[in-house]
Design a protein around this motif. Structure first.
Motif, short mmCIF file in Angstrom:
data_model
loop_
_atom_site.label_atom_id
_atom_site.label_comp_id
_atom_site.label_asym_id
_atom_site.label_seq_id
_atom_site.Cartn_x
_atom_site.Cartn_y
_atom_site.Cartn_z
N GLU A 106 20.47 69.07 7.12
CA GLU A 106 20.23 69.13 5.68
C GLU A 106 19.21 68.09 5.24
OE1 GLU A 106 20.28 70.56 1.86
OE2 GLU A 106 21.16 71.48 3.65
N SER A 107 19.35 66.86 5.72
CA SER A 107 18.38 65.83 5.33
C SER A 107 17.00 66.13 5.90
CB SER A 107 18.86 64.45 5.78
OG SER A 107 18.96 64.37 7.20
N PHE A 108 16.96 66.66 7.12
CA PHE A 108 15.68 67.05 7.71
C PHE A 108 15.01 68.14 6.88
CE2 PHE A 108 13.54 70.28 10.34
CZ PHE A 108 12.44 69.54 10.76
N TYR A 109 15.78 69.13 6.49
CA TYR A 109 15.24 70.24 5.69
C TYR A 109 14.66 69.73 4.37
CZ TYR A 109 15.52 74.43 2.69
OH TYR A 109 15.27 75.45 1.81
N ARG A 110 15.33 68.82 3.74
CA ARG A 110 14.82 68.27 2.48
C ARG A 110 13.52 67.50 2.72
NH1 ARG A 110 20.26 66.29 -0.86
NH2 ARG A 110 21.42 68.26 -0.54
N GLU A 111 13.45 66.75 3.80
CA GLU A 111 12.21 66.05 4.13
C GLU A 111 11.07 67.03 4.35
OE1 GLU A 111 11.52 62.98 4.01
OE2 GLU A 111 13.36 61.83 4.21
N MET A 112 11.35 68.14 5.02
CA MET A 112 10.31 69.14 5.26
C MET A 112 9.86 69.78 3.96
SD MET A 112 9.32 69.29 8.39
CE MET A 112 8.51 70.89 8.52
N ARG A 113 10.77 70.03 3.06
CA ARG A 113 10.39 70.59 1.76
C ARG A 113 9.46 69.62 1.02
NH1 ARG A 113 14.64 73.88 -0.45
NH2 ARG A 113 13.67 73.63 -2.50
N GLU A 147 7.64 67.22 2.34
CA GLU A 147 6.40 67.04 3.10
C GLU A 147 5.43 68.19 2.87
OE1 GLU A 147 3.77 65.26 5.93
OE2 GLU A 147 5.56 64.46 4.93
N THR A 148 5.93 69.39 2.84
CA THR A 148 5.06 70.56 2.70
C THR A 148 4.82 70.96 1.24
OG1 THR A 148 6.98 72.04 2.84
CG2 THR A 148 5.84 71.50 4.91
N GLY A 149 5.71 70.53 0.35
CA GLY A 149 5.62 70.95 -1.04
C GLY A 149 6.19 72.33 -1.30
N TYR A 150 6.85 72.91 -0.33
CA TYR A 150 7.41 74.24 -0.51
C TYR A 150 8.65 74.18 -1.41
CZ TYR A 150 4.57 75.67 3.55
OH TYR A 150 3.53 75.94 4.42
N LEU A 151 8.59 74.92 -2.50
CA LEU A 151 9.70 75.04 -3.44
C LEU A 151 10.18 73.69 -3.97
CD1 LEU A 151 11.84 77.84 -1.72
CD2 LEU A 151 10.23 78.09 -3.63
N VAL A 152 9.22 72.79 -4.25
CA VAL A 152 9.54 71.52 -4.91
C VAL A 152 8.55 71.31 -6.04
CG1 VAL A 152 10.56 70.43 -2.86
CG2 VAL A 152 8.12 70.16 -3.31
N ASP A 153 8.97 70.51 -7.02
CA ASP A 153 8.07 70.23 -8.14
C ASP A 153 7.20 69.01 -7.82
OD1 ASP A 153 9.61 67.93 -8.58
OD2 ASP A 153 10.79 68.86 -10.19
N ASP A 194 7.43 66.06 -8.66
CA ASP A 194 8.18 64.83 -8.40
C ASP A 194 8.99 64.91 -7.11
OD1 ASP A 194 7.29 63.61 -10.78
OD2 ASP A 194 8.81 64.72 -11.93
N GLY A 195 8.82 66.00 -6.38
CA GLY A 195 9.55 66.15 -5.13
C GLY A 195 10.97 66.65 -5.30
N ASN A 196 11.30 67.19 -6.46
CA ASN A 196 12.63 67.72 -6.70
C ASN A 196 12.68 69.21 -6.37
OD1 ASN A 196 13.66 65.23 -7.81
ND2 ASN A 196 12.46 65.69 -9.66
N PRO A 197 13.82 69.71 -5.94
CA PRO A 197 13.90 71.11 -5.52
C PRO A 197 13.78 72.06 -6.69
CG PRO A 197 16.09 70.14 -5.55
CD PRO A 197 15.13 69.01 -5.78
#
Length: 503
Positions: free
Chosen positions: A142-149, A151-157, A159-162
């Motif tokens: 789960e923490s890895f997945y959030r880091e990847m989001r 890092e890539t900007g996929y489905l985040v705003d 500010d880096g929020n989901p």
């Protein structure tokens, strides 16, 4: 001049050395790999056909391709270096443990050199993963997945929020399809120039398990693009809600069926994820939980498995923390060897197509092996041979770690369940010869007695697990009521019947 050596699971022209339009390419079609285990014939046809089509595409674009058909990589390299002595080769680092060193020795022994460059079929580098997670277990998806989001900007705003406020919408992805549900049909693909001949050659040359005639997987870049477009157009909208459902008369539901194309490089992970997000943004029929669930499979779990494998090998392949040592029962090779509707269906689907979706893999095929006490290595070998999308780097952590809890490097509890889960997530139980509500008796579902016997067998190790306190309180209830001895005898009977091929 440097020659690009293209392996059979590194066929991308968007990423990696082929993206630079090299002057010369080496490809070695080694039959030896197909003799290492009883592969599904469709897996062999897929890999060899995809290689030959990539060769043809490169040649059509003016690239010199040296295509060696040989028994081994060594034989193929002998033929290559006889023609190009002392050549310098470059290859992407293979995902399989130790493969890069073996390839380098083979090349250097023949007077050449081999430059091993990063594998572009993945989005997270080893350095990134090690910086985020370290190099020692436990690893946290789960923490890895959030880091990847982030890092890539996929489905985040910005500010880096989901997007939508949550990282994970899995709680919305456990619905049961309605009674009148019909999933969209999946595309078919023309055999083309290579599949018919390969189907015959594989049947004549190799010892395989599975139906060779039902082949319908993409083996060209164009076919893979069509498969991706078909998924995005027709199945992505309902992918999320029905992601974990299993239906007796629908082998694919809303799943993407893209893993085989991804794992040989006909599709790339970034283009697949970005295409799904683009569909979500452009259309009103794609909910956030569907696109997030799909992105998590590719950007999260697929990448995570690669690095767990990288860091935990070679010990991962032989891990067996529960000491399970039974052979796989006959039902894994013969769907008619059991009256359990769910298992017979799952095994039959693997035999027919080299495919079953993730819940069938985890909660049916692996769950039975786990509670039966099958060797992790035996199950791993079966998965590796039987699935068209299977490679050692992805199968081993999924089966040994997730499927049968052979290691706790990234899982905190075994994914064992009784028939209750199967009855809730599938429609198999209604027409099954076994009763999902019974634990003892000849018609009691085998999953029930095996589940409680598994918990009792491994009580010393698992009772202290904070995630299993509730199930052990239920085991205590059965013990206090005097029911446990009969349940465990039923489990022994189930194992004897399964071992005899008559469950």
């Amino acid at each position: 001049m440097t020659t690009v050596w293209v392996l059979g699971d590194q066929l991308s022209r968007r990423r990696g050395p082929l993206a630079a339009d090299p002057d010369r390419v080496l490809m070695v079609e080694a039959a030896e790999f197909a003799r290492r285990r009883r592969y599904h014939p469709q897996k062999l046809v897929l890999v060899f056909a995809a290689m030959r089509h990539r060769r043809d595409d490169l040649r059509a674009d003016g690239v010199e391709v040296v295509y060696e058909r040989a028994e081994t990589f060594a034989d193929g390299l002998d033929a290559y270096f006889e023609q190009y002595p002392g050549d310098d080769l470059v290859v992407q680092r293979p995902a399989s443990h130790g493969a890069a060193d073996r390839l380098r020795r083979l090349v250097e022994d023949r007077g050449g050199s081999l430059d091993v460059v990063p594998n572009a079929n993945f989005l997270c580098s080893p350095a990134q993963f090690d910086d985020w997670q370290g190099t020692e277990p436990p690893f946290d998806h789960e923490s890895f997945y959030r880091e990847m989001r982030r890092e890539t900007g996929y489905l985040v705003d910005e500010d880096g929020n989901p997007e939508g406020g949550e990282w994970n919408y899995d709680d919305q992805n456990r619905e049961t399809p309605p009674a009148d549900y019909e999933s969209p049909p999946v595309p078919s693909f023309e055999d083309g120039d290579h599949v018919p001949a390969l189907r015959e050659w594989v049947a004549d040359e190799f010892d395989t398990w599975g139906d060779p005639t039902g082949f319908d997987w993409p083996v060209t870049r164009g076919q893979a693009e069509r498969a991706l477009d078909d998924f995005l157009t027709h199945r992505l909208p309902a992918f999320g809600p029905y992601e974990d459902a299993v239906l007796a008369d629908d082998w694919h539901l809303e799943h993407s069926l893209l893993s085989s194309a991804l794992n040989v490089g006909l599709l790339d992970p970034d283009e697949v994820v970005e295409a799904a997000i683009e569909a979500y943004r452009a259309r009103d029929d794609v909910p956030l939980n569907s696109v997030e669930g799909f992105v998590r499979q590719i950007l999260g779990w697929r990448e995570f498995m690669r690095h767990v494998y990288r860091l935990e090998m070679p010990e991962l392949a032989s891990a067996n923390q529960l000491g399970a040592d039974r052979d796989l029962p006959a039902l894994y090779w013969d769907a008619d060897a059991t009256d359990m509707a769910c298992l017979s269906s799952a095994v039959g689907r693997v035999y027919d197509r080299g495919y079953a979706h993730h819940i069938e893999r985890l909660m049916l095929l692996s769950n039975f092996a786990l509670t039966y006490g099958a060797s992790p290595q035996a199950l791993n070998d079966w998965f590796h041979g039987g699935f068209v999308d299977a490679y050692h780097w992805v199968v081993t952590p999924n089966v040994v770690g997730m499927g049968v809890f052979g290691t706790d490097a990234f899982t905190t509890k075994p994914y064992a369940s009784s028939a209750n889960y199967v009855d809730r997530m599938t429609d198999h139980c209604a027409d099954c010869a076994f009763d999902p509500d019974a634990t003892v008796g000849e018609r009691a579902c085998p999953f029930n007695s095996l589940y409680w016997d598994f918990l009792a067998t491994h009580e010393d190790r698992l009772r202290s697990n904070h995630r299993m306190g509730l199930v052990y309180s239920h085991l205590d209830d059965k013990r206090d009521a005097g029911d446990l001895a009969a349940i465990r005898e039923r489990a022994r009977h189930v194992r004897r019947r399964a071992a005899a091929g008559d469950l």
